[in-house]
Design a protein around this motif. Structure first.
Motif, short mmCIF file in Angstrom:
data_model
loop_
_atom_site.label_atom_id
_atom_site.label_comp_id
_atom_site.label_asym_id
_atom_site.label_seq_id
_atom_site.Cartn_x
_atom_site.Cartn_y
_atom_site.Cartn_z
N ILE A 49 43.82 39.10 52.27
CA ILE A 49 43.09 37.99 51.83
C ILE A 49 42.39 38.37 50.19
O ILE A 49 42.48 37.55 49.59
N PRO A 50 42.09 39.84 50.17
CA PRO A 50 41.68 39.90 48.86
C PRO A 50 42.89 39.71 47.95
O PRO A 50 42.29 39.20 46.72
N LEU A 51 43.86 39.95 48.11
CA LEU A 51 45.24 40.07 47.31
C LEU A 51 45.00 38.49 46.96
O LEU A 51 45.60 37.97 45.79
N ILE A 52 45.03 37.48 47.96
CA ILE A 52 45.20 36.02 47.58
C ILE A 52 44.16 35.50 46.73
O ILE A 52 44.25 34.74 46.03
N ILE A 53 42.94 35.96 46.99
CA ILE A 53 41.76 35.51 46.10
C ILE A 53 41.94 36.22 44.66
O ILE A 53 41.79 35.40 43.66
N ILE A 54 42.57 37.26 44.49
CA ILE A 54 42.80 37.73 43.28
C ILE A 54 43.77 37.09 42.37
O ILE A 54 43.89 36.74 41.29
N ILE A 55 44.83 36.58 43.24
CA ILE A 55 45.98 35.82 42.62
C ILE A 55 45.49 34.43 42.31
O ILE A 55 45.77 33.95 41.38
N MET A 57 42.25 33.64 41.50
CA MET A 57 41.58 33.39 40.38
C MET A 57 42.10 33.79 39.22
O MET A 57 41.69 33.45 38.09
N ASN A 58 43.53 34.36 39.08
CA ASN A 58 44.14 34.59 37.94
C ASN A 58 45.24 33.44 37.77
O ASN A 58 46.06 33.56 36.73
N SER A 59 45.17 32.45 38.35
CA SER A 59 46.09 31.21 38.28
C SER A 59 45.62 30.61 37.04
O SER A 59 44.66 30.74 36.36
N ASP A 60 46.55 29.59 36.59
CA ASP A 60 46.50 28.78 35.27
C ASP A 60 45.09 27.98 35.28
O ASP A 60 44.23 28.05 34.38
N PRO A 61 44.81 26.98 36.17
CA PRO A 61 43.44 26.35 36.09
C PRO A 61 42.44 27.28 36.83
O PRO A 61 42.43 27.37 38.09
N LYS A 62 41.59 28.05 35.92
CA LYS A 62 41.00 29.23 36.57
C LYS A 62 39.71 28.51 37.65
O LYS A 62 38.79 27.96 37.30
N PRO A 63 39.76 28.69 39.08
CA PRO A 63 39.13 28.14 39.80
C PRO A 63 37.86 29.13 39.90
O PRO A 63 37.78 30.33 39.45
N GLN A 64 36.50 28.77 40.30
CA GLN A 64 35.48 29.53 40.67
C GLN A 64 35.75 30.02 42.21
O GLN A 64 36.49 29.66 43.04
N LEU A 65 35.12 31.31 42.45
CA LEU A 65 35.29 31.88 43.72
C LEU A 65 34.96 30.92 44.82
O LEU A 65 35.56 30.94 45.97
N GLN A 67 35.21 27.81 45.26
CA GLN A 67 36.26 26.75 45.21
C GLN A 67 37.37 27.42 45.99
O GLN A 67 38.27 26.64 46.59
N LEU A 68 37.73 28.79 45.76
CA LEU A 68 38.77 29.52 46.43
C LEU A 68 38.49 29.60 47.81
O LEU A 68 39.47 29.44 48.85
N LEU A 69 37.17 29.79 48.35
CA LEU A 69 36.73 30.25 49.70
C LEU A 69 36.48 28.81 50.30
O LEU A 69 36.52 28.83 51.53
#
Length: 72
Positions: A49-55, A57-65, A67-69
């Motif tokens: 799960i931390p790997l998915i969050i890091i990936i 957050m580094n995607s092209d449209p930079k989402p906030q944390l 928004q990811l959670l």
């Protein structure tokens, strides 16, 4: 009187100890593989799960944390 012979053989677990110390290459490989797979399972369990969050957050449209959670 007849003398009785005294047996000096080891009994019980001590005689089996030498046999367990001498391991073949196959047994060592099997132990090492089992140990490695157990460690890999723990790393995968806690790191996925931390790997998915890091990936994410580094995607092209930079989402906030947040928004990811969020599930939406």
């Amino acid at each position: 009187m007849a003398s009785r012979g005294v047996s000096l053989k080891a009994k019980g677990k001590s005689s089996k100890g030498k046999a367990s110390e001498e391991k073949t290459a196959c047994e060592c490989l099997k132990e090492w593989t089992t140990w490695t797979m157990r460690k890999a399972k723990v790393v995968t369990h806690y790191g996925f799960i931390p790997l998915i969050i890091i990936i994410g957050m580094n995607s092209d449209p930079k989402p906030q944390l947040s928004q990811l959670l969020s599930p939406v």
